[in-house]
Design a protein around this motif. Sequence first.
Motif, short mmCIF file in Angstrom:
data_model
loop_
_atom_site.label_atom_id
_atom_site.label_comp_id
_atom_site.label_asym_id
_atom_site.label_seq_id
_atom_site.Cartn_x
_atom_site.Cartn_y
_atom_site.Cartn_z
N ARG A 23 78.76 36.52 44.69
CA ARG A 23 78.20 35.62 43.85
C ARG A 23 78.21 35.97 42.36
NH1 ARG A 23 74.44 32.43 46.97
NH2 ARG A 23 74.87 32.38 49.04
N VAL A 24 78.33 34.85 41.49
CA VAL A 24 78.22 35.07 40.03
C VAL A 24 77.04 34.25 39.60
CG1 VAL A 24 79.32 34.43 37.89
CG2 VAL A 24 80.87 35.07 40.14
N ALA A 25 76.42 35.11 38.80
CA ALA A 25 75.17 35.00 38.29
C ALA A 25 74.90 34.73 36.72
CB ALA A 25 73.77 35.47 38.92
N PHE A 26 74.21 33.93 35.97
CA PHE A 26 74.20 33.78 34.59
C PHE A 26 72.54 33.73 34.59
CE2 PHE A 26 75.00 30.81 30.83
CZ PHE A 26 74.43 31.79 29.82
N VAL A 27 72.07 34.88 33.75
CA VAL A 27 70.53 34.83 33.62
C VAL A 27 70.35 34.87 31.94
CG1 VAL A 27 68.33 36.43 33.80
CG2 VAL A 27 70.31 36.38 35.71
N ALA A 28 69.79 33.63 31.50
CA ALA A 28 69.52 33.62 30.10
C ALA A 28 68.27 33.96 29.76
CB ALA A 28 69.93 31.94 29.83
N GLY A 29 68.21 35.00 28.84
CA GLY A 29 66.78 35.62 28.52
C GLY A 29 66.74 36.74 29.22
N ASN A 115 67.41 29.95 33.81
CA ASN A 115 66.93 29.87 32.46
C ASN A 115 65.87 30.48 32.44
OD1 ASN A 115 68.41 28.52 30.69
ND2 ASN A 115 67.98 26.52 31.47
N ASP A 116 65.48 31.42 31.71
CA ASP A 116 64.28 32.13 31.57
C ASP A 116 63.72 32.58 30.39
OD1 ASP A 116 62.14 33.99 32.84
OD2 ASP A 116 63.44 35.46 31.34
N ILE A 117 64.40 31.64 29.21
CA ILE A 117 63.94 31.98 27.77
C ILE A 117 62.51 31.60 27.59
CG2 ILE A 117 64.24 31.78 25.22
CD1 ILE A 117 67.30 31.55 26.24
N GLY A 118 61.53 32.44 27.04
CA GLY A 118 60.08 31.94 26.92
C GLY A 118 59.47 31.39 25.83
N GLY A 119 59.32 32.45 24.73
CA GLY A 119 58.76 32.29 23.82
C GLY A 119 57.28 32.19 23.44
N GLU A 120 56.37 32.87 24.61
CA GLU A 120 55.06 32.70 24.61
C GLU A 120 54.58 33.63 23.38
OE1 GLU A 120 56.22 31.82 28.69
OE2 GLU A 120 56.86 33.19 27.17
N LYS A 142 61.06 25.41 20.44
CA LYS A 142 62.53 25.62 20.40
C LYS A 142 63.04 26.62 21.43
CE LYS A 142 62.79 23.98 15.68
NZ LYS A 142 63.19 24.41 14.38
N ALA A 143 62.21 27.87 21.36
CA ALA A 143 62.59 29.06 22.30
C ALA A 143 62.45 28.65 23.72
CB ALA A 143 61.84 30.20 21.82
N THR A 191 55.66 22.42 26.36
CA THR A 191 57.03 23.24 26.79
C THR A 191 56.86 23.62 28.28
OG1 THR A 191 57.16 24.08 24.54
CG2 THR A 191 58.06 25.43 26.39
N LYS A 192 55.93 23.99 28.98
CA LYS A 192 56.02 24.57 30.21
C LYS A 192 55.97 23.45 31.16
CE LYS A 192 56.19 29.01 29.01
NZ LYS A 192 57.54 29.47 28.98
N THR A 193 55.20 22.35 30.78
CA THR A 193 55.39 21.18 31.84
C THR A 193 56.61 20.61 31.78
OG1 THR A 193 54.17 19.92 30.14
CG2 THR A 193 53.07 20.97 31.88
N ALA A 194 57.42 20.58 30.53
CA ALA A 194 58.85 19.88 30.32
C ALA A 194 59.62 20.83 31.20
CB ALA A 194 59.10 19.85 28.89
N VAL A 195 59.55 22.08 31.36
CA VAL A 195 60.52 22.94 31.86
C VAL A 195 60.51 22.53 33.36
CG1 VAL A 195 60.96 25.38 32.64
CG2 VAL A 195 60.54 24.88 30.21
#
Length: 323
Positions: A23-29, A115-120, A142-143, A191-195
């Motif tokens: 499998r091929v994975a892409f982890v952002a953040g 998609n793991d970018i947080g910004g907390e 934004k983050a 942000t978190k509810t929108a994610v």
Amino acid sequence: MTSHNGSGAPEFIPFIDRSLTGRVAFVAGATRGAGRAIARDLARAGAYVYCTGRSTSARPSDYGRVETIDGTAELIRDEGGQGEALVCDHLQPEEIAEVVGRIDDEQGRLDIMVNDIGGEAYVDWGRKFWTTDFDVEMRLVKAGLLTHLNTAHAALPLLTRSPGGLHIEITDGTHEFNETHYRESIYLDLTKTAVSRLAFGLGHELADSECTAVAISPGWLRSEMMLDLFDTDEQTWMKDALDATRETPPADFAISETPHLLGRTVVALAADPDRHRFNTTTQSSNGLADIYDVDDIDGSRPDSWAFMAVKERDSGADARDYR
């Protein structure tokens, strides 16, 4: 328990699972915290993992952290996995397009998108919305959200090329918790509810492609940043949390989990041929751990969300009873 090496990353206790070979994975953040653990666990399960983030030794994090995206790739290789680090600012669509283009050129497919970018770290706690510096506080939105939209928009054409793709949004809070609790910051709450809602919407739009979208929330994450914030480490965090002579960490920190509980549940979900049953939903690391019989690296299975619900009714509840 785990320990910290000089880079600030937890020393890994092996979890033998090669269910994702090929499998091929892409982890952002994937520079630190949940993203780093997810990338490492996916690689340990046999996936080839593309890790993205902004922080390098030449351009350190604006969080003031020591972890780098190159350090994540180095950990993956040291653990016998396969993957590479690609520097990418996910607020810049053209940079994400370059990453996706490279994955396509090298692999011709994408099976798992995280998609793991947080910004907390940008939250200014304790201030009323109308008293905040809007431009400064919007860094969190934004983050934590715009990067997710940018990345999903760029990666989904490749993910949907083959049936069975899995798109994961890492959020904060279960649907039930966030529906009835305010997260003490307008910016964080939205942000978190929108994610979570993003995963819900994508799940509907991915149906024709036979792909799945799920949001997952960890509990109280015992990340590198959190350990440093409380001036503790993986050897002494529980003792420190229960030490009444210390100001921090609070006793409730005893419910915390390492980022690898989340990483292991991501692996289990990705390996589940029936994962589409979770399409459009927001899951918790504990809930998936129960379904897949997965434990944290110390053998525990913390249930942060259940503990917090009980804590509201019984202030004397002991976090250790929910591990």
